[in-house]
Scaffold this motif. Structure first.
Motif, mmCIF file in Angstrom:
data_model
loop_
_atom_site.group_PDB
_atom_site.id
_atom_site.type_symbol
_atom_site.label_atom_id
_atom_site.label_comp_id
_atom_site.label_asym_id
_atom_site.label_seq_id
_atom_site.Cartn_x
_atom_site.Cartn_y
_atom_site.Cartn_z
ATOM 1 N N THR A 57 -3.010 8.763 3.665
ATOM 2 C CA THR A 57 -2.944 7.219 2.833
ATOM 3 C C THR A 57 -1.306 7.570 2.898
ATOM 4 O OG1 THR A 57 -3.107 5.830 1.550
ATOM 5 C CG2 THR A 57 -2.304 7.700 0.294
ATOM 6 N N ASP A 58 -0.533 5.884 2.800
ATOM 7 C CA ASP A 58 0.774 5.873 2.538
ATOM 8 C C ASP A 58 1.954 5.791 0.932
ATOM 9 O OD1 ASP A 58 3.584 4.870 2.365
ATOM 10 O OD2 ASP A 58 2.758 3.655 4.398
ATOM 11 N N MET A 59 2.420 6.984 1.024
ATOM 12 C CA MET A 59 2.386 7.541 -0.333
ATOM 13 C C MET A 59 3.188 6.135 -1.292
ATOM 14 S SD MET A 59 5.339 9.460 0.144
ATOM 15 C CE MET A 59 5.651 10.701 1.782
ATOM 16 N N ARG A 60 3.847 5.092 -0.384
ATOM 17 C CA ARG A 60 3.803 4.173 -0.852
ATOM 18 C C ARG A 60 3.268 3.329 -1.883
ATOM 19 N NH1 ARG A 60 7.664 2.389 4.434
ATOM 20 N NH2 ARG A 60 5.539 3.389 5.742
ATOM 21 N N ASP A 61 2.072 3.513 -1.257
ATOM 22 C CA ASP A 61 0.420 2.950 -1.937
ATOM 23 C C ASP A 61 0.460 3.550 -2.497
ATOM 24 O OD1 ASP A 61 -1.809 1.761 -2.531
ATOM 25 O OD2 ASP A 61 -2.454 1.468 -0.338
ATOM 26 N N THR A 62 1.203 3.185 -4.061
ATOM 27 C CA THR A 62 1.269 4.567 -5.279
ATOM 28 C C THR A 62 -0.426 4.199 -5.798
ATOM 29 O OG1 THR A 62 1.700 2.687 -6.247
ATOM 30 C CG2 THR A 62 3.236 4.404 -5.784
ATOM 31 N N ASP A 63 -0.924 2.675 -5.841
ATOM 32 C CA ASP A 63 -2.354 2.573 -6.738
ATOM 33 C C ASP A 63 -3.154 3.455 -6.135
ATOM 34 O OD1 ASP A 63 -1.562 0.541 -7.953
ATOM 35 O OD2 ASP A 63 -1.927 -1.284 -7.308
ATOM 36 N N THR A 64 -3.457 3.481 -4.875
ATOM 37 C CA THR A 64 -4.478 4.489 -3.854
ATOM 38 C C THR A 64 -4.111 5.813 -4.612
ATOM 39 O OG1 THR A 64 -4.128 2.789 -2.535
ATOM 40 C CG2 THR A 64 -5.570 4.908 -1.430
ATOM 41 N N VAL A 65 -2.895 6.350 -4.036
ATOM 42 C CA VAL A 65 -2.305 7.819 -4.254
ATOM 43 C C VAL A 65 -2.997 7.994 -6.182
ATOM 44 C CG1 VAL A 65 -0.440 9.575 -4.821
ATOM 45 C CG2 VAL A 65 -0.963 7.907 -2.729
ATOM 46 N N LEU A 66 -2.450 6.718 -6.885
ATOM 47 C CA LEU A 66 -2.606 7.368 -8.545
ATOM 48 C C LEU A 66 -4.264 7.440 -8.360
ATOM 49 C CD1 LEU A 66 0.167 5.351 -10.219
ATOM 50 C CD2 LEU A 66 -0.769 7.570 -10.049
ATOM 51 N N ALA A 67 -5.364 5.668 -7.717
ATOM 52 C CA ALA A 67 -6.836 6.820 -8.195
ATOM 53 C C ALA A 67 -7.189 7.631 -8.075
ATOM 54 C CB ALA A 67 -7.076 5.351 -7.469
ATOM 55 N N HIS A 68 -7.039 8.288 -6.110
ATOM 56 C CA HIS A 68 -7.520 9.281 -5.710
ATOM 57 C C HIS A 68 -6.910 10.460 -7.742
ATOM 58 C CE1 HIS A 68 -9.004 9.119 -2.074
ATOM 59 N NE2 HIS A 68 -8.076 7.958 -2.101
ATOM 60 N N ALA A 69 -5.979 10.411 -7.544
ATOM 61 C CA ALA A 69 -4.844 11.564 -8.849
ATOM 62 C C ALA A 69 -6.414 11.661 -9.599
ATOM 63 C CB ALA A 69 -3.870 11.170 -9.144
ATOM 64 N N ALA A 70 -6.933 10.621 -10.677
ATOM 65 C CA ALA A 70 -7.351 9.962 -11.028
ATOM 66 C C ALA A 70 -8.816 10.414 -11.574
ATOM 67 C CB ALA A 70 -7.344 8.876 -11.945
#
Ligand SMILES: C[S@@+](CC[C@H](N)C(=O)[O-])C[C@H]1O[C@@H](n2cnc3c(N)ncnc32)[C@H](O)[C@@H]1O
Length: 264
Positions: free
Chosen positions: A132-145
């Motif tokens: 994913t694009d790191m600027r898509d922080t919602d997606t990054v944070l959803a995976h992290a959570a």
């Protein structure tokens, strides 16, 4: 567009195909997951800006030392590597699992070539990859959570990555990624500064077909990313001065790096 101020001779032409940031950097670091055109671009940049391959290796060594410090000395067990690039062992999950056997590492990148290499390379549940694009922080944070316990510290690593973004963009996504993190979480970044060698290197590299432009930042600009955080000793310094070990190469000063921690 004005005349180039430096010689671009030796760069691949558009008919050779595109040069990617991940493959270019992998070639500069001495990795094998790259094409002839990426190696050609590295040679052209090294010719005009001697030392750029040493700078690339130095950045990789810095990444390895910072995650080793985080796992061995700060007890961090969760790692999010933004703009991970191509695998080049030992990678983060190899290093941190020596000190934290239950560690979790998530690599993030948006390059399809990186996806092809990284997805086959992972060792779940120790490590995983997010395309994913790191600027898509919602997606990054959803995976992290999903994979991390966000009540516990996380280390964010931006190794030779932020030069692809403007200050406004980088502050926005880093701020958003730091927001839900627990005290003791770390922000690591390494970045080239605007020395004559780096300015030339960025100009030659950015002229390669398909290259994602990369810009250096001043030390003051880098310092601003750590506002409100405690800087881990020795602070924001040339990469090879950050807790060097026997594998650390001393190079011309081209890159700076630091680790900051969210205070308790
Ligand atoms: C210069 S390489 C650094 C690779 C690695 N971090 C290292 O230190 O060796 C920059 C990486 O950032 C990735 N990248 C650039 N823009 C990105 C974005 N918007 N989202 C995710 N990854 C990105 C590129 O695909 C590339 O793999």
């Amino acid at each position: 567009m004005g005349e180039p101020t430096v010689d671009h001779a030796g760069l691949p032409s558009a008919t050779d195909g595109e040069v990617s940031s991940a493959r270019f950097w992998n070639a500069a670091q001495g990795g094998k997951d790259n094409y002839e055109r990426d190696r050609q671009a590295v040679e052209a940049v090294e010719k005009m800006a001697p030392g750029i391959t040493a700078d690339a290796r130095s950045a990789r060594q810095f990444l390895r030392r910072t995650v080793r410090w985080a796992a061995a000395e700060a007890g961090v067990t969760q790692y999010l590597d933004l703009g991970a690039g191509l695998p080049l062992a030992p990678d983060i999950h190899h290093i941190v699992s020596r000190h934290q056997p239950d560690a979790r590492v998530l690599y993030v990148d948006s390059d399809p070539v990186v996806l092809a290499h990284q997805s086959a390379y992972q060792d779940p549940p120790l490590s995983g990859y997010i395309d994913t694009d790191m600027r898509d922080t919602d997606t990054v944070l959803a995976h992290a959570a999903e994979r991390f316990d966000l009540t516990q510290p996380v280390m964010l690593t931006f190794s030779s990555v932020l030069g692809h973004f403007s200050d406004d963009e980088a502050h926005a996504f880093i701020g958003r990624l730091l927001e839900p993190l627990a005290p003791g979480s770390c922000l690591m970044l390494s970045h080239d500064i605007p020395t004559p060698t780096i300015i030339t290197a960025c100009e030659v590299y950015s002229a390669a077909p398909g290259a994602l432009p990369y810009q250096p930042r001043t030390i003051e600009q880098l310092q601003a990313f750590f506002e409100g955080m405690d800087l881990v000793e020795p602070g924001l310094v040339p990469l090879f001065e950050w807790r060097p070990d026997e594998a650390t190469e001393v190079t011309e000063v081209m890159g700076y790096g630091a680790v900051g921690r969210i205070p308790a």
